[in-house]
Motif scaffolding. Structure first.
Motif, PDB file in Angstrom:
ATOM      1  N   LYS A 141       0.829  -1.207   0.000  1.00  0.00           N
ATOM      2  CA  LYS A 141       0.000   0.000   0.000  1.00  0.00           C
ATOM      3  C   LYS A 141       0.862   1.255   0.000  1.00  0.00           C
ATOM      4  N   LYS A 142       1.987   1.207   0.748  1.00  0.00           N
ATOM      5  CA  LYS A 142       2.883   2.354   0.804  1.00  0.00           C
ATOM      6  C   LYS A 142       3.503   2.666  -0.563  1.00  0.00           C
ATOM      7  N   CYS A 143       3.537   1.680  -1.440  1.00  0.00           N
ATOM      8  CA  CYS A 143       4.125   1.894  -2.774  1.00  0.00           C
ATOM      9  C   CYS A 143       3.177   2.637  -3.700  1.00  0.00           C
ATOM     10  N   GLY A 144       1.906   2.786  -3.293  1.00  0.00           N
ATOM     11  CA  GLY A 144       0.960   3.613  -4.027  1.00  0.00           C
ATOM     12  C   GLY A 144       0.723   3.197  -5.475  1.00  0.00           C
ATOM     13  N   GLY A 145       0.895   1.909  -5.796  1.00  0.00           N
ATOM     14  CA  GLY A 145       0.631   1.450  -7.164  1.00  0.00           C
ATOM     15  C   GLY A 145       1.705   1.807  -8.159  1.00  0.00           C
ATOM     16  N   LEU A 146       2.865   2.217  -7.670  1.00  0.00           N
ATOM     17  CA  LEU A 146       3.973   2.621  -8.544  1.00  0.00           C
ATOM     18  C   LEU A 146       4.849   1.394  -8.850  1.00  0.00           C
ATOM     19  N   PRO A 147       4.828   0.896 -10.090  1.00  0.00           N
ATOM     20  CA  PRO A 147       5.569  -0.346 -10.400  1.00  0.00           C
ATOM     21  C   PRO A 147       7.042  -0.302 -10.035  1.00  0.00           C
TER      22      PRO A 147
END
Length: 953
Positions: free
Chosen positions: A296-302
């Motif tokens: 979740k902390k990665c915010g959908g950033l591949p």
């Protein structure tokens, strides 16, 4: 006549070198120039003419000697002229017709399939949309998507060209033009306006998709030479650009496609696919909860997901996962559309390295230009120079370097790629590079690499910070002002190297001198790299850099003079590879701390006696000089050696002094000179790659004096040339068991390669490539003898390539005892063997048999050239399958009437064209039209599209 013979010998050496280059270029996909083919023919004609003169000389009368003398003088001048014409400064080959584009390495798509399909529809269907802008934040996956699109387009027929160009933050018009021209296989003029016009004309003649990756600001297509992609009924044109800025896409008139962050499920799938535990992570409820929070902390950033997943590989403990989450939470609140938040997310992976040595190595990569492929070996060398990697041996440091690179790749902080020379390299994602340059502890970097600067930063700019490392590599700095003296007492690294444009190519412009004042206030300098610059000498002030560890002057082709280096007491590395110095620097022998010395310089004739033993700490020595065997043998710490020994006597002295303890890697020649053997020896290639084959050359020396027991046990490449006392290579010794490449050339005494009649032990069972040339008395590859007990051992079971050239007495290549063991042979070449009658001999054992035997099942290339007595390739009932055949060349074999090639069959039993076939080269045309096939169904297959009636391919 002696003068003529020497001139002819020089000419034939050049011919041999050019033929070697030809072979390399052909394998690289190029075509030999017609002028080179004609030159080679002229050399052959000259050899024939001089052979006739030699015959006349034996019987000439006293009265005819004057006339013959005039002819000899005339031929000397002709040979000199042909030798002069053999300097093909612009290369011996040209590119083949250009490919449609380049297939790019990429990773699997996760969640971007909708965007991928949207872009594809715009490319395929919407004629009114000519420009497409793919936008989204850094690391969102824009480049990955377009790499997939690029590879898809290569399989379609709608566009003739697919052109990929990386633009980057500091846009370089010249580089973009060069990249497009390279894809079109087109050359450009130097003038800026002419370049754009030339490129415009080239693009207007074809249909294409132009992908401009990583665009940061609006720019004019016409300034580069890209035509306005307006609708055109005659040809289809599309331009796609990727950018972090939606405004840039709109301002350039693009139809915008927005790449959005991954959904929760897509993010989880991507994370689990890149973490070592995989989907087993979610089996533990507590661990699943922690992983969900991290994702979740990665915010959908591949990019963030892949990078963080890489940093958690091999972690199994729940406590460690919870600790990782706590660390991540301290850095990242949430990943929104802000670069600083993205950097904080990536910083987590950097911190997880938890090793300052690895972190230093990682940040160092940011000194290279954006999107620059860095050769692995070059990068490891730099890390060693900087002192990031330490060890007692060079091999240990190389191993550590490769281990660090693998860790950085596995953590997704570096990506694997290849340089233009196809050497294994690594590259930094531009977002990760930006993050590396913003790391607080390394704020003293001044990086202006690859920005096409024409001027050096002025002294005020140097003085704005206490720089530790300055990288100005790959720029176009015209000169270094005579008055400049940057006050950088803390500077430890200065990188001024320019682009590697290939062997003997340098930029026409660039600084040629360095003023003496330039280094006055750089007393802390440890690493100085001036490779590929136009400098002609170094200032005397270089001697004042008492802390300098590494001085790299590689491929400074115009460098002729070096001042005294006596003051460089700390120097460990001196790289003078491919310079033109004609003598070693004064007082060089005082550099007692040297561990690395590269001394390949055409003008350098010798190393003064007694100099070499002064460098007792040397681990790496590469030179084309003739060295004293006793002096080299005293260098007990050598791990890599490249040199020449004048004769067998010096070679034996080396062995006796070193106690037969060879370096781990070596390329040594015995009995040859630099001029005669330079290209064969591989100055520009092999001698610089310690991980390549361990190689020994014996050229024009007395092998009877050699004790093969002296040879190292790990020998890989064995080359013998002009050693007439060589009878065969199997004298009962087992020391050749590791040899994989073997070249035997112009050895008049050899009658067979392996003699099982005198020694049943065979040494070359691991050989993979065998090249035999100009062996005028060679009768057979393997001599069995009448009393030999069958079955014959399988000698060449690993052989993949064999080349036989100008072996005038050879009648049969493979005997019945051998051919059944050639299961791995891929490349078979037989050229200019006047007595050759049969390639594979079954000795009549197949007569009367109704079954068919298949031989050479993996054959890819078959080349038969100028074999006037060749009657058959295989005996009765023996055929060669063509399942893997790519090239077939049969020229000037007038007695050959049948081809024993077995075509593959379709499921219905019908014969078909070999699936990998690229070209059939035949001469003359009438011969091909009259040839018969052993395969009765071959006439039903039309091979005309592959046939070329030319001599070379």
């Amino acid at each position: 006549m002696n003068d003529l013979r020497l001139r002819l010998d020089d000419l034939n050496v050049r011919k041999q070198d050019i033929e070697s280059v030809n072979e390399s270029e052909i394998r690289g996909g190029k075509m030999v120039k017609k002028e080179v083919e004609k030159w080679l023919d002229n050399v052959e004609k000259m050899n024939a003419e001089i052979e006739k003169i030699e015959q006349k000389l034996v019987v000439v009368s006293c009265f005819s000697r004057a006339r013959l003398g005039k002819l000899v003088r005339k031929k000397i001048e002709e040979v000199k002229e042909i030798h002069r014409q053999g300097c093909f400064s612009d290369g011996v080959a040209v590119d083949r017709p250009p490919a449609k584009g380049m297939t790019l390495l990429t990773s699997d798509l996760e969640g971007e399939t909708d965007v991928n399909n949207q872009i594809w529809q715009l490319l395929m269907d919407a004629d009114q949309v000519r420009m497409i802008g793919v936008c989204g934040m850094g690391g969102i996956g824009k480049t990955t998507i377009m790499k997939h699109i690029n590879n898809q387009l290569l399989k379609e027929d709608q566009f003739r060209k697919v052109i990929w160009v990386t633009v980057s933050k500091e846009m370089n018009v010249s580089k973009i033009q060069e990249d497009i021209a390279r894809c079109l296989k087109h050359s450009l003029p130097e003038d800026e306006l002419e370049r754009a016009t030339t490129l415009n004309h080239a693009l207007e003649r074809t249909s294409y998709v132009l992908i401009l990756d990583d665009v940061w600001e609006r720019f004019s297509l016409s300034k580069i030479g890209i035509p306005d992609p307006k609708p055109d009924e005659q040809r289809k044109v599309k331009v796609v650009l990727t950018s972090r800025s939606k405004e840039v896409c709109i301002s350039m008139g693009c139809m915008v496609v927005q790449v959005k962050p991954l959904s929760k499920q897509e993010s989880m799938n991507l994370f689990l696919n890149h973490v070592e535990l995989g989907h087993s992570v979610v089996q533990d409820p507590e661990l699943k909860k922690i992983v969900n929070s991290i994702v979740k902390k990665c915010g959908g950033l591949p990019l963030a997901i892949v990078t963080i997943a890489g940093s958690m590989k091999g972690v199994y403990d729940t406590h460690e996962w919870r600790n990782a989450l706590n660390e991540l939470c301290q850095h990242v609140k949430s990943v929104k559309q802000w670069d600083n938040e993205v950097f904080k997310c990536l910083m987590f992976s950097y911190n997880r390295l938890a090793d300052s040595e690895i972190q230093n190595c990682f940040v160092y990569c940011s000194l290279y230009p954006e999107d620059f492929p860095i050769k692995r070996r070059e990068l490891i060398e730099k890390w060693i120079d900087e002192g990031f990697i330490n060890g007692n041996t060079r091999q240990a440091m190389y191993d550590r370097g490769h281990s660090i690179l693998n860790k950085l790749e596995n953590n997704s902080l570096l990506e694997r790629t290849r340089s233009l020379g196809y050497e294994l390299s690594v590259k930094m994602h531009d977002v990760i590079r930006d993050m590396a340059l913003l790391i607080e502890d390394h704020s003293r970097f001044c990086v202006k690499a690859g920005l096409q600067l024409k001027e050096l930063p002025d002294e005020r700019e140097w003085a704005t910070g206490t720089f530790d490392k300055v990288s100005l590599m790959n720029n176009s700095i015209l000169e270094i002002p005579s008055h400049i003296s940057p006050k950088c007492h803390n500077l430890s690294t200065l990188l001024l190297q320019q682009r590697d444009l290939g062997f003997r190519r340098v930029l026409e412009t660039g600084f040629k001198t360095i003023p003496g004042t330039f280094f006055e206030h750089m007393n802390g300098l440890k690493v100085l790299d001036l490779s590929y610059t136009n400098i002609t000498n170094l200032p005397d002030s270089i001697s004042n850099l008492g802390n300098l560890n590494s001085l790299v002057l590689r491929c400074c082709y115009k460098l002729r003079h070096l001042p005294s280096l006596a003051g460089l007491k700390a120097l460990k590395k001196l790289d003078l590879y491919n310079t033109t110095i004609d003598k070693i620097p004064p007082q060089m022998e005082t550099l007692e701390n040297l561990t690395y010395l590269a001394l390949q310089a055409e003008g350098l004739k010798e190393l003064p006696t007694g100099t070499l033993p002064m460098f007792s700490r040397l681990q790496y020595l590469a030179t084309m000089l003739q060295l004293k065997g006793e002096e080299v043998g005293k260098l007990s710490k050598l791990e890599f050696l490249s040199c020449i020994f004048l004769d067998m006597k010096e070679f034996k002295k080396y062995n006796s002094t070193s106690g037969t303890k060879w370096p781990q890697n070596y390329i040594c020649s015995v009995g040859s000179s630099l001029y005669r053997n330079g290209s064969l020896f591989g100055v520009e290639d092999k001698s610089e790659k310690p991980e390549e084959h361990n190689t020994l050359y014996f050229v024009n020396c007395d092998l009877e004096e050699a004790d093969f027991a002296m040879l190292p046990m790990d020998l890989n490449y064995f080359h013998v040339e002009k050693c007439d006392d060589l009878k065969c290579l199997s004298d009962g010794t087992s020391l050749f068991h590791g040899v994989t490449l073997c070249h035997i050339w112009e050895c008049q005494g050899i009658e067979c390669v392996i003699d099982l009649s005198s020694s049943p032990s065979y040494s070359f069972k691991n050989i993979e490539r065998l090249v035999l040339g100009k062996l005028c008395n060679l009768l057979e590859l393997v001599r069995v003898g009448p009393t030999f007990e069958s079955p014959c051992p399988v000698i060449f079971s690993r052989l993949t390539m064999i080349s036989l050239e100008k072996c005038s007495r050879m009648k049969k290549l493979f005997s019945v005892e051998m051919w059944q063991g050639l299961q791995n042979l891929e490349d078979l070449r037989v050229e200019d063997c006047q007595e050759m009658e049969k390639i594979i001999d079954d000795n009549g054992t197949r007569n009367g048999s109704d079954t068919t035997s298949l031989v050479l099942p993996k054959l890819r290339e078959l080349s038969l050239y100028s074999l006037p007595r060749l009657k058959t390739i295989c005996g009765n009932g023996v055929m060669i399958p063509t399942n893997f055949l790519r090239y077939l060349r049969i020229t000037e074999c007038p007695e050959l009437k049948r081809i024993p090639l077995l075509l593959p069959q379709l499921e219905n039993g019908e014969p078909s064209i070999p699936p990998f076939l690229k070209r059939i080269c035949v001469k003359p045309r009438e011969w091909w039209e009259s040839i018969e096939w052993d395969d009765p169904n071959a006439m039903n297959v039309d091979l005309s599209a592959f046939v070329s009636h030319v001599e070379y391919f």
